[in-house]
Design a protein around this motif. Structure first.
Motif, short mmCIF file in Angstrom:
data_model
loop_
_atom_site.label_atom_id
_atom_site.label_comp_id
_atom_site.label_asym_id
_atom_site.label_seq_id
_atom_site.Cartn_x
_atom_site.Cartn_y
_atom_site.Cartn_z
N GLU A 13 -23.07 -1.51 -30.62
CA GLU A 13 -21.89 -0.70 -30.31
C GLU A 13 -21.75 -0.40 -28.82
OE1 GLU A 13 -21.81 3.11 -32.22
OE2 GLU A 13 -23.79 3.68 -31.49
N LYS A 34 -21.51 -3.56 -37.18
CA LYS A 34 -21.87 -2.75 -36.01
C LYS A 34 -23.28 -2.22 -36.18
CE LYS A 34 -20.42 1.63 -35.47
NZ LYS A 34 -19.76 2.86 -34.96
N VAL A 35 -24.03 -2.24 -35.09
CA VAL A 35 -25.35 -1.62 -35.08
C VAL A 35 -25.45 -0.70 -33.88
CG1 VAL A 35 -26.73 -3.27 -36.41
CG2 VAL A 35 -26.20 -3.75 -34.03
N PRO A 36 -26.23 0.38 -33.95
CA PRO A 36 -26.32 1.29 -32.82
C PRO A 36 -27.03 0.65 -31.64
CG PRO A 36 -27.88 1.94 -34.51
CD PRO A 36 -27.07 0.84 -35.09
N CYS A 37 -27.92 -0.28 -31.96
CA CYS A 37 -28.63 -1.05 -30.95
C CYS A 37 -28.95 -2.37 -31.59
CB CYS A 37 -29.91 -0.34 -30.53
SG CYS A 37 -30.92 -1.32 -29.39
N GLY A 39 -31.41 -3.95 -31.39
CA GLY A 39 -32.80 -3.92 -31.82
C GLY A 39 -32.96 -3.57 -33.29
N LYS A 40 -31.89 -3.07 -33.89
CA LYS A 40 -31.93 -2.68 -35.30
C LYS A 40 -31.88 -3.90 -36.22
CE LYS A 40 -31.40 -0.20 -39.02
NZ LYS A 40 -32.03 -1.26 -39.80
N ILE A 41 -31.39 -5.02 -35.65
CA ILE A 41 -31.19 -6.21 -36.47
C ILE A 41 -32.52 -6.87 -36.78
CG2 ILE A 41 -30.04 -8.47 -36.58
CD1 ILE A 41 -28.15 -7.33 -34.37
N CYS A 67 -29.81 -2.02 -21.59
CA CYS A 67 -29.83 -1.53 -22.96
C CYS A 67 -29.98 -0.02 -22.93
CB CYS A 67 -31.01 -2.17 -23.71
SG CYS A 67 -31.28 -1.51 -25.38
N HIS A 68 -29.15 0.67 -23.70
CA HIS A 68 -29.22 2.14 -23.72
C HIS A 68 -30.58 2.63 -24.23
CE1 HIS A 68 -24.85 3.42 -23.25
NE2 HIS A 68 -24.85 2.11 -23.13
N PHE A 69 -31.28 1.76 -24.95
CA PHE A 69 -32.57 2.14 -25.50
C PHE A 69 -33.67 1.29 -24.91
CE2 PHE A 69 -30.23 4.82 -28.17
CZ PHE A 69 -29.12 4.11 -28.64
N ASN A 71 -35.19 -1.57 -24.41
CA ASN A 71 -35.56 -2.96 -24.65
C ASN A 71 -35.10 -3.49 -26.00
OD1 ASN A 71 -37.25 -1.55 -26.31
ND2 ASN A 71 -39.13 -2.10 -25.24
N GLY A 72 -34.08 -2.86 -26.58
CA GLY A 72 -33.55 -3.34 -27.85
C GLY A 72 -33.10 -4.78 -27.75
N HIS C 333 -38.95 5.62 -27.05
CA HIS C 333 -38.78 7.02 -26.72
C HIS C 333 -39.95 7.89 -27.14
CE1 HIS C 333 -34.83 5.10 -27.73
NE2 HIS C 333 -34.72 5.32 -26.44
N GLY C 360 -33.05 2.44 -33.98
CA GLY C 360 -33.39 1.64 -35.15
C GLY C 360 -34.40 0.55 -34.90
N ILE C 361 -35.00 0.51 -33.73
CA ILE C 361 -35.97 -0.53 -33.43
C ILE C 361 -37.16 -0.42 -34.36
CG2 ILE C 361 -37.60 -1.35 -31.67
CD1 ILE C 361 -35.47 -0.70 -29.57
N TYR C 376 -27.33 3.44 -41.18
CA TYR C 376 -27.49 2.00 -40.98
C TYR C 376 -28.64 1.49 -41.83
CZ TYR C 376 -24.43 2.52 -36.94
OH TYR C 376 -23.38 2.79 -36.11
#
Lengths: 133, 344, 386
Positions: A13, A34-37, A39-41, A67-69, A71-72, C333, C360-361, C376
């Motif tokens: 997103e 849509k995924v927040p990052c 890295g969730k996939i 990346c907002h996180f 290293n996603g 984090h 979600g990592i 999610y």
């Protein structure tokens, strides 16, 4: 009937999500998740796409070091690489899975790349022959 | 605390950032923008990633802020509007916001000026042929072009030789621009790297006075350019550029400092790294509000460490106070918000 | 909830004063005996009307007047446990006493250290900027002496050193009528009124020469003083801090990885902020602005005395957790701990909701699929796919 490839786009997103959505609105054969990052996939999500008959999977992640996180995008890069190897084992063309890095203001570049992906998907043909594998 | 109102003049990255910080604290913000859309100049900047790696230009930081501001309950946006009149009574400002024929009277407890900048008009530096020679562009032209097209398509053919001229409209006593615009070396190096990535065979010459290599890790980008054998840094500012129509190129004349001789070099594309000028609206704002400006036309805070102006209750946010990069502007805009909250 | 500030230089002091004035309880720790940091070593700063020592003293008196600020000097952070809102730190103070502090947020303002390149050159008096400042203060630089500034030696000088060069070149020329030459690759003028400083220095007779790399061994200079710029380094002793606090650094070892979305003051962990020279290379006014924005961020975080939890956080199904620690190792984090779960009757990973960013990592990497990201969930995504 012209072959319309079924394409799933996983889109972070924070990347070009809105632009991707606009494509989804125009074409019914394009599915956007849509995924927040990115890295969730995980592999299982991507493989489920192919299992359910999708001909092409596009993973859209943010550009490196943005990346907002943190290293996603690096993580999903590894997931995609591993999944492509798995596809090879399953005798599925690994070109059916591709990953791209876009910043949220790279709308034009996305449109160009997407056009090319549709072309590639058309050339690859349906993932399963008529009547199933 | 009684309910407070604040006026922010200018909805570029600075105005938007300060407005959001203040509105998040429950204060009503009236955001006035003279254009028909918000986002200022940054909305025309492209992502300057090289090799899919972010070069920290900050252009993408605008989007989230615009999304937030459009739905913020405490922010009222006035587009295609400007300030037609202002008066002060005790601690309150009475402002008239004009939109075509309508006048909106607004009361404000504090005012933030965030009028940004005007890009240097390269036609003023006639010797470089901007506007005359078809292969001469400004850095801003390149940015806007890349943002719209997603690739470099300015010329009919693939460029083989590209030149950048730094400090166009900056560090120039003759034009009363005796200041460094701070962002041009950074954006030029990023654009140069992007052009090198787009056309692997292209040679890029960068004509400079002093490369301003400040910024977190920016030195590493500078090193990358220095290590690229097809990028050459030439410590000399050319005296003129002329069109060579036969070869569809532009001939640049400069003095080679090491061998003290005049050199002519032809390029397919010439990019002028234009600087930051005070916004054209600054004079109007200056006379309306009575804010001091420095000798170049940027607004002057009361001292070097403040965002306050000589007018009590009026603050400065962003580039209207002096050239800054996008990250530096965001920091300054947040600092202004802190100062305004302290004041209220 | 209180705030712990690491570093008693001008950035730390400034942040502390702002937070104290907002009514927060602040603990400030400084590893040296005195507060003030590197600013104390300077004779003058461009743009500052008073002497740096006076400026620092003014800020320190503001600090001392605030009863809700506790200062520990000759102290260092030994351990930090917990998360935003519930940090628990141990400090080692003078006399090696251990003090425990509970706090809601941390501001890292550990500043910088300097190192001077070693060089020997033909019986010149070679000094660095720090010694120059001391020398000017102690009237060690004689009038009419010949001074040469050697800049950008093996790499470009930092902003701080470049500004110091200009400022001192003008000062020595104007006040002590010295013959001053500046040899550099690039004059750094990208800052508030820096170009003015440069033009004034030239008008007053400072000679600026461009040099392309200097072989210090082969250098023949006739001068009384040769000034070399120091390299700016992360404050020594902070290597441990990265591990203790679980924060990221950039490629040069300074705090805060270089990512536009975290500027100006954010770290990879909620509740931990950066202020000052420890993470940016800038002049005094930017450092002061930065310390204020960091303090403001901390203030807003704790203003309501509660920490807001995002809806889209991850959750561990403790029954499935095999304690492989993959999630803990991969969480950018540091928002996952191991705790004993009463429901599952065993130790398992637990996601600290207030510290979770919802990326979600962890969920994607968990080999047992024991972690789900709210809104999610795997089931939801798989259903969407079809």
């Amino acid at each position: 009937m012209a072959y319309k490839p079924n394409i799933t786009i996983f889109c972070c997103e924070n990347s070009v999500y809105e632009t991707v959505l606009s494509v989804n609105k125009r074409h019914s054969n394009i599915q956007v998740i849509k995924v927040p990052c990115s890295g969730k996939i995980s592999s299982i999500h991507i493989l489920k796409c192919f299992e359910s008959g999708k001909d092409m999977v596009m993973v859209i992640t943010c550009i490196e070091e943005a990346c907002h996180f943190i290293n996603g995008n690096i993580r999903v890069g590894k997931v995609v690489e591993a999944t492509r190897n798995r596809l090879k084992e399953l005798d599925i063309e690994d070109k059916r899975l591709q990953i791209f890095n876009f910043a949220p203001n790279m709308e034009e570049k996305f449109h160009r790349v997407f056009k090319d992906i549709v072309l590639q998907a058309s050339e690859l043909g349906p993932i399963y022959e008529e009547g199933g594998v | 605390m009684k309910h407070k109102n604040v006026l922010v003049v200018g909805a570029g990255i600075a105005g938007i950032t300060t407005a959001l910080e203040i509105a998040d604290r429950g204060i009503t913000v009236h955001l006035v923008e003279r254009d028909s859309s918000i986002g200022g100049h940054v909305k025309r900047f492209c992502c300057k990633a090289v090799d899919d790696v972010c070069t920290k230009c900050g252009a993408c930081l605008l989007k989230d802020r615009i999304d937030r501001i459009k739905i913020h309950p405490n922010i009222k946006i006035y587009l295609s509007s400007n300030i037609s009149d202002i008066s002060k009574s005790k601690d309150k400002f009475f402002v008239q916001i004009k939109h075509s024929n309508k006048i909106n009277p607004v009361e404000a407890d504090a005012i933030i000026i965030a009028t940004g900048f005007t890009p240097f008009d390269a036609t003023s530096k006639g010797r470089f042929g901007y506007g005359r020679i078809p292969y001469v562009f400004t850095g801003l032209d390149i940015e806007e072009h890349f943002k719209e097209k997603g690739k470099f398509n300015l010329l009919d053919e693939i460029p083989k030789r590209v030149a950048f001229i730094q400090c166009v409209g900056s560090r120039d006593e003759h034009l009363n621009k005796g200041y460094c615009s701070r962002v041009c070396c950074r954006y030029a190096l990023r654009l140069a790297m992007m052009i090198r990535e787009a056309f692997p065979e292209v040679k890029v010459d960068i004509f400079y006075m002093d490369i301003q290599s400040s910024g977190k890790e920016f030195n590493m980008l500078y090193d990358q350019c220095k290590d690229d054998s097809k990028i050459e840094f030439i410590k000399s500012i050319p005296t003129k550029a002329q069109e060579i129509p036969e070869t569809k190129s532009v001939r640049v004349l400069y003095e080679d400092m090491t061998e003290t001789k005049l050199v002519e070099k032809d390029y397919d594309l010439l990019v002028l790294s234009i600087g930051i000028m005070p916004s054209k609206d600054n004079q109007i704002i200056e006379s309306l509000f009575g804010i001091n400006t420095d000798e170049f036309g940027f607004f002057e805070p009361v001292d070097n460490f403040s965002t306050r102006t000589n007018v009590q209750g009026v603050f400065l946010s962003g580039v209207c106070e002096g050239p800054k990069s996008i990250s530096e502007t965001i920091r300054h805009a947040e600092k202004t918000a802190v100062d305004v909250m302290e004041y209220l | 909830m209180s705030i712990l500030i690491l570093g008693g230089g001008i950035a730390g002091i400034n942040s502390a004063v702002y937070l104290g004035e907002q009514g927060h309880k602040v603990t400030l720790i400084e590893k040296e005996k005195e507060l003030g940091g590197k600013l104390n070593n300077l004779f003058s700063v461009y743009g500052l009307d008073v002497s740096p020592k006076d400026f620092v003293s003014q800020q320190i008196s503001k600090l001392k007047k605030l009863s809700n600020i506790t200062v520990f000097t000759s102290a260092e952070l030994v351990e930090t446990k917990g998360h935003v809102g519930t940090f628990n730190s141990k400090l080692k103070t003078q006399n090696s006493k251990l003090v425990e502090i509970k706090h809601g947020a941390i501001i890292i303002a550990t500043g910088i250290d300097v190192s001077t390149p070693k060089m020997s050159c033909n019986s010149q008096e070679i000094i660095n900027h720090t010694r120059l400042e001391k020398g000017i203060a102690g009237s060690k630089i004689r009038r009419l002496s010949k001074v040469v500034f050697l800049c950008d030696l093996d790499k470009e000088d930092s902003q701080i050193i470049a500004l110091s060069t200009l400022k001192n070149a003008l000062l020595l020329r104007e006040k002590l009528r010295c013959e001053v030459s500046v040899l550099s690759r690039n004059i750094k003028v990208a800052g508030r009124k820096f170009e003015k400083l440069y033009t004034t220095a030239r008008e007053k007779g400072v000679v600026f020469s461009a040099v392309e790399g200097v072989d210090i061994g082969g250098l023949q200079l006739i001068c009384d003083w040769l000034i070399i710029g120091e390299s700016i380094l992360p404050s020594h002793g902070t290597e441990d801090l990265f591990l203790i606090l679980g924060v990221e650094r950039d490629k040069q070892g300074f705090f805060q990885h270089n990512n536009v979305h975290f500027m100006p003051n954010l770290s990879n962990r909620k509740g931990i902020f950066f202020a000052g020279a420890c993470h940016i290379d800038a002049g005094l006014n930017d450092i002061l602005d930065d310390s204020l924005t960091a303090a403001y961020a901390a203030h807003n975080l704790l203003a309501k005395n509660t920490i807001e939890i995002d809806e889209k956080t991850a959750k561990v199904d403790e029954e499935k957790c095999a304690l492989c620690l993959t999630c803990i190792r991969s969480c950018p984090h540091k928002a996952i701990d191991i705790e004993f779960s009463r429901e599952a009757g065993k130790k398992a990973a637990r996601i600290i909701e207030e510290a979770c960013f919802g990326c979600g990592i962890c969920a994607s990497l968990c080999p047992a699929s024991a972690i789900q990201l709210r809104e999610y969930e795997d089931e939801k995504i798989l259903k969407l796919i079809g």
